[in-house]
Design a protein around this motif. Structure first.
Motif, PDB file in Angstrom:
ATOM      1  N   LYS A  41     -52.930  10.971  -7.540  1.00  0.00           N
ATOM      2  CA  LYS A  41     -54.356  10.740  -7.732  1.00  0.00           C
ATOM      3  C   LYS A  41     -54.932  11.695  -8.773  1.00  0.00           C
ATOM      4  O   LYS A  41     -56.106  11.645  -9.085  1.00  0.00           O
ATOM      5  N   TYR A  42     -54.071  12.553  -9.325  1.00  0.00           N
ATOM      6  CA  TYR A  42     -54.483  13.513 -10.343  1.00  0.00           C
ATOM      7  C   TYR A  42     -53.858  13.137 -11.693  1.00  0.00           C
ATOM      8  O   TYR A  42     -52.852  12.422 -11.751  1.00  0.00           O
ATOM      9  N   ARG A  43     -54.422  13.650 -12.754  1.00  0.00           N
ATOM     10  CA  ARG A  43     -53.834  13.459 -14.080  1.00  0.00           C
ATOM     11  C   ARG A  43     -52.466  14.125 -14.109  1.00  0.00           C
ATOM     12  O   ARG A  43     -52.250  15.138 -13.452  1.00  0.00           O
ATOM     13  N   TYR A  44     -51.561  13.565 -14.855  1.00  0.00           N
ATOM     14  CA  TYR A  44     -50.222  14.144 -14.935  1.00  0.00           C
ATOM     15  C   TYR A  44     -49.671  13.977 -16.347  1.00  0.00           C
ATOM     16  O   TYR A  44     -50.180  13.209 -17.152  1.00  0.00           O
ATOM     17  N   ARG A  45     -48.625  14.704 -16.636  1.00  0.00           N
ATOM     18  CA  ARG A  45     -47.939  14.657 -17.920  1.00  0.00           C
ATOM     19  C   ARG A  45     -46.479  14.325 -17.646  1.00  0.00           C
ATOM     20  O   ARG A  45     -45.869  14.882 -16.740  1.00  0.00           O
ATOM     21  N   VAL A  46     -45.922  13.426 -18.426  1.00  0.00           N
ATOM     22  CA  VAL A  46     -44.512  13.067 -18.302  1.00  0.00           C
ATOM     23  C   VAL A  46     -43.748  13.784 -19.409  1.00  0.00           C
ATOM     24  O   VAL A  46     -44.087  13.672 -20.577  1.00  0.00           O
ATOM     25  N   ILE A  47     -42.737  14.536 -19.014  1.00  0.00           N
ATOM     26  CA  ILE A  47     -41.889  15.256 -19.970  1.00  0.00           C
ATOM     27  C   ILE A  47     -40.470  14.734 -19.815  1.00  0.00           C
ATOM     28  O   ILE A  47     -39.930  14.704 -18.710  1.00  0.00           O
ATOM     29  N   VAL A  48     -39.882  14.308 -20.926  1.00  0.00           N
ATOM     30  CA  VAL A  48     -38.495  13.852 -20.930  1.00  0.00           C
ATOM     31  C   VAL A  48     -37.659  14.947 -21.581  1.00  0.00           C
ATOM     32  O   VAL A  48     -37.948  15.375 -22.689  1.00  0.00           O
ATOM     33  N   GLU A  49     -36.636  15.395 -20.870  1.00  0.00           N
ATOM     34  CA  GLU A  49     -35.794  16.474 -21.371  1.00  0.00           C
ATOM     35  C   GLU A  49     -34.349  16.012 -21.392  1.00  0.00           C
ATOM     36  O   GLU A  49     -33.869  15.423 -20.427  1.00  0.00           O
ATOM     37  N   GLY A  50     -33.662  16.261 -22.489  1.00  0.00           N
ATOM     38  CA  GLY A  50     -32.256  15.908 -22.605  1.00  0.00           C
ATOM     39  C   GLY A  50     -31.444  17.111 -23.031  1.00  0.00           C
ATOM     40  O   GLY A  50     -31.876  17.916 -23.842  1.00  0.00           O
ATOM     41  N   ILE A  51     -30.259  17.227 -22.477  1.00  0.00           N
ATOM     42  CA  ILE A  51     -29.342  18.307 -22.840  1.00  0.00           C
ATOM     43  C   ILE A  51     -28.054  17.650 -23.289  1.00  0.00           C
ATOM     44  O   ILE A  51     -27.410  16.938 -22.526  1.00  0.00           O
ATOM     45  N   ARG A  52     -27.679  17.862 -24.543  1.00  0.00           N
ATOM     46  CA  ARG A  52     -26.475  17.221 -25.042  1.00  0.00           C
ATOM     47  C   ARG A  52     -25.312  18.209 -25.054  1.00  0.00           C
ATOM     48  O   ARG A  52     -25.497  19.410 -24.999  1.00  0.00           O
ATOM     49  N   GLY A  53     -24.121  17.659 -25.150  1.00  0.00           N
ATOM     50  CA  GLY A  53     -22.922  18.482 -25.174  1.00  0.00           C
ATOM     51  C   GLY A  53     -22.667  19.104 -26.539  1.00  0.00           C
ATOM     52  O   GLY A  53     -23.520  19.068 -27.425  1.00  0.00           O
ATOM     53  N   LEU A  54     -21.456  19.622 -26.722  1.00  0.00           N
ATOM     54  CA  LEU A  54     -21.128  20.378 -27.926  1.00  0.00           C
ATOM     55  C   LEU A  54     -20.530  19.528 -29.050  1.00  0.00           C
ATOM     56  O   LEU A  54     -20.467  19.973 -30.187  1.00  0.00           O
ATOM     57  N   THR A  55     -20.081  18.311 -28.766  1.00  0.00           N
ATOM     58  CA  THR A  55     -19.438  17.497 -29.791  1.00  0.00           C
ATOM     59  C   THR A  55     -20.348  16.363 -30.236  1.00  0.00           C
ATOM     60  O   THR A  55     -21.378  16.096 -29.626  1.00  0.00           O
ATOM     61  N   TYR A  56     -19.915  15.655 -31.288  1.00  0.00           N
ATOM     62  CA  TYR A  56     -20.717  14.544 -31.771  1.00  0.00           C
ATOM     63  C   TYR A  56     -20.659  13.344 -30.824  1.00  0.00           C
ATOM     64  O   TYR A  56     -21.428  12.404 -30.961  1.00  0.00           O
TER      65      TYR A  56
END
Length: 67
Positions: A27-42
């Protein structure tokens, strides 16, 4: 306050796109944050596509990931 509402974790999901849904009930305002962590190779790609927000809840069996 930060609250994790959905995560796939660190695994190899291959070349296929995965589908995910989540209901945010606030019922309150909110923020959506998308976070990604990738590995060491291509091979360690992160992709985010076709994000949408709609009113209402996920239906039965729709929330979460498709895997």
């Amino acid at each position: 306050m930060k609250t994790l509402i959905w995560s796939l974790g660190r695994r190899d999901f291959g070349k296929n796109w995965l589908d995910g849904h989540v209901t945010i009930d606030s019922k309150y305002r909110y923020r959506v944050i998308v976070e990604g962590i990738r590995g060491l190779t291509y091979f360690s790609n992160i992709g985010l596509d076709d994000v949408s927000f709609t009113q209402g809840s996920c239906g039965p069996g729709e929330c979460g990931s498709s895997i």
